[in-house]
Scaffold this active site. Structure first.
Site, PDB file in Angstrom:
ATOM      1  CG  ASP A 124      -2.043   0.966   1.147  1.00  0.00           C
ATOM      2  OD1 ASP A 124      -2.131   1.672   0.125  1.00  0.00           O
ATOM      3  OD2 ASP A 124      -2.842   1.034   2.092  1.00  0.00           O
ATOM      4  CG  ASP A 143      -6.042  -5.160   2.147  1.00  0.00           C
ATOM      5  OD1 ASP A 143      -5.701  -4.725   3.269  1.00  0.00           O
ATOM      6  OD2 ASP A 143      -6.584  -4.434   1.286  1.00  0.00           O
ATOM      7  CB  CYS A 185     -11.225 -26.237   9.765  1.00  0.00           C
ATOM      8  SG  CYS A 185      -9.920 -25.003   9.492  1.00  0.00           S
ATOM      9  CB  CYS A 241      -6.239 -24.479  10.394  1.00  0.00           C
ATOM     10  SG  CYS A 241      -7.281 -24.253  11.848  1.00  0.00           S
ATOM     11  CB  CYS A 267      -9.552 -27.315  13.353  1.00  0.00           C
ATOM     12  SG  CYS A 267     -10.471 -25.754  13.185  1.00  0.00           S
ATOM     13  CG  HIS A 327      -9.932 -21.265  12.586  1.00  0.00           C
ATOM     14  ND1 HIS A 327     -10.340 -22.475  12.065  1.00  0.00           N
ATOM     15  CD2 HIS A 327     -11.034 -20.460  12.557  1.00  0.00           C
ATOM     16  CE1 HIS A 327     -11.622 -22.415  11.750  1.00  0.00           C
ATOM     17  NE2 HIS A 327     -12.071 -21.197  12.042  1.00  0.00           N
TER      18      HIS A 327
END
Length: 377
Positions: free
Chosen positions: A94, A267, A305, A307, A310, A335
Site C-alpha cells: 500500500d 485485504d 477445517c 488448520c 482445529c 484458523h
C-alpha cells in the site's frame, strides 16, 4: 513484454463474479483472492511458513510503516521485502495514503505532498507521490499502489471532489516517476459515496497505463449497502482485462457481496485481529471462544477445517486465552486466515461452475444462523 498480466478465465452466468489469474514475477495469484496483511513485514503473530500453509497466494506490506521502521533503505540492503520476511510469493505494498489519514497526529495535504508526524518518534515526514513510489521500489514489492488522498466520510461534496481530483493528479505523477519493470502499478479510484465522481475518477485513471485498479476510500464506517452500491458503480467503469482490488475489506459477507460486483482482490486485518481477540470465523458464523459455554467443549473450532487450531478442542483454546498464553491468539489467527482462504477457494470453484449465486445464498444462510436468539456461540 510486461511481466504482469491478468487472465480472465470465466464470468459467472448470473452475477458479476469473475474467475481469473493475476500473473506476477513471483508467481500467479488465483482470483478472487484474499491477501493477508503483513503491515510491518510480518502477518502479526504468524510465521511466514504458517501463512503459506493457509493457502495464501499474495500478502500485503505497507509503505508508511516500513519506511519509518526499519526504513526502506534498510529493507533494500536486507535484500528487499521478499528476502527480509522470507515470503516467496507475490507482495503488494500500500502507498501509505490511508495510514497518513488514519494514524498521523498532524496531517496536512497540499498539492505537493502529504505531511505528517511519525507515530513512532514524532518527527515530521513528507510523503510525495514520487517518494511513495521510490520507497516501494526499494521494498521490491510486485505491486505498488499509487499515493492517493484519503478523507473521512461523510464529507463536504467539495472536499470529496477536491480529494478525488488530487488523487488522479497524484496517480499520474506516480506513473511518470516509476522506474521498475518488475513492479506493477495499481491506481486507486476515489470519489466518496458519489457514483458520478467514482465514474469520473475511473474513466480518467483507465486512460493511463496502469496494470490494475483499486477501489479505495470504502469500509471506513459507511453502511455495507453503501459500500456495495459504490463498488458496483465503480467496477462497471473498469476494464475487464485488468485486476480489480477493493482495499481494506473485510467481513466474509463483504467478500462475497463484492465478488458478485466484480472485485478480484481483497485485504483486511480482520482475520488476525479477531483471532487475537478470541473470535473464530466459521460457516456457522463467528464463534467467541472466551464464552463460558466452551469451557468443556471437546469439538474443534470448525469440523472439517484442516488448520492446526482445529486439531485442538474449543475448551483447550478457551483455556489458552484465559491463561494469557500466546498460543491462543496464534492458533485462532491461523484458523481465521485458513478460513478466508478456504472461502476464496470455494468461491472460485462456484464461479467456475456457474453456481456462485447459489453458493453465496448458502454461505449467508449459514452465517445468519448464528443470529438465532438463544443460540450459544
Amino acid at each position: 513484454m510486461s511481466q504482469f498480466h491478468f487472465d480472465l478465465q470465466h464470468r459467472d452466468a448470473a452475477t458479476g463474479a469473475r474467475r481469473g489469474v493475476f500473473v506476477t514475477p513471483h508467481g500467479p495469484v488465483q482470483t478472487p483472492g484474499f491477501m493477508p496483511v503483513g503491515t510491518q513485514g510480518t502477518v502479526k503473530g504468524v510465521t511466514i511458513d504458517q501463512v503459506a500453509a493457509t493457502g495464501a497466494h499474495m500478502i500485503l506490506g505497507n509503505t508508511y510503516h516500513l519506511a519509518l521502521r526499519p526504513g526502506h533503505e534498510t529493507v533494500r540492503r536486507l535484500g528487499g521485502l521478499h528476502a527480509m520476511c522470507g515470503w516467496e510469493g507475490p507482495i503488494l505494498t500500500d502507498s501509505g495514503g490511508f495510514q497518513v489519514f488514519s494514524l498521523g497526529e498532524i496531517n496536512k495535504v497540499t498539492e505537493h505532498a502529504a505531511t505528517f508526524r511519525s507515530h513512532i518518534d514524532g518527527r515530521i515526514v513528507e510523503l510525495t507521490p514520487e517518494h511513495s513510489i521510490e520507497i516501494q521500489e526499494a521494498l521490491g514489492s510486485d505491486v505498488a499502489m499509487v499515493l492517493d488522498h484519503v478523507i473521512a466520510l461523510p464529507a463536504d461534496p467539495g472536499a470529496v471532489t477536491d480529494a478525488m481530483e488530487r488523487s488522479i493528479r497524484w496517480a499520474k505523477r506516480c506513473l511518470e516517476y516509476a522506474n521498475s519493470d518488475r513492479q506493477a502499478k495499481f491506481a486507486i479510484v476515489q470519489g466518496g459515496l458519489d457514483e458520478t465522481l467514482r465514474a469520473q475518477c475511473a474513466r480518467e485513471l483507465t486512460s493511463m497505463d496502469f496494470d490494475g485498479y483499486a477501489v479505495g476510500g470504502l469500509s471506513v464506517g459507511e453502511e455495507p449497502s453503501e459500500m456495495y452500491r459504490v463498488t458496483a458503480a465503480t467496477t462497471e467503469h473498469l476494464p475487464a482485462d485488468h485486476p480489480r482490488y477493493l482495499m481494506g475489506v473485510g467481513r466474509p459477507i463483504d467478500l462475497l457481496e463484492n465478488v458478485a460486483r466484480g472485485i478480484d482482490l481483497f485485504d483486511c486485518v480482520m482475520p488476525t485481529r479477531n483471532g487475537r481477540n478470541s473470535i473464530a470465523f466459521t460457516d456457522a458464523g463467528p464463534v467467541k471462544l472466551r464464552n463460558a459455554v466452551h469451557r468443556e467443549d471437546r469439538r474443534p473450532v470448525e469440523q472439517g477445517c484442516p488448520c492446526i487450531a482445529c486439531r485442538h478442542s474449543r475448551g483447550y483454546i478457551r483455556h489458552l486465552f484465559n491463561a494469557g498464553e500466546m498460543l491462543g491468539p496464534i492458533l485462532l489467527s491461523i484458523h481465521n486466515l485458513t478460513y478466508y482462504q478456504r472461502l476464496m477457494a470455494e468461491t472460485r470453484s462456484a464461479i467456475e461452475a456457474d453456481r456462485f449465486e447459489e453458493f453465496r445464498r448458502e454461505k449467508i444462510a449459514g452465517w445468519d444462523s448464528a443470529k438465532t436468539p438463544g443460540k450459544a456461540t
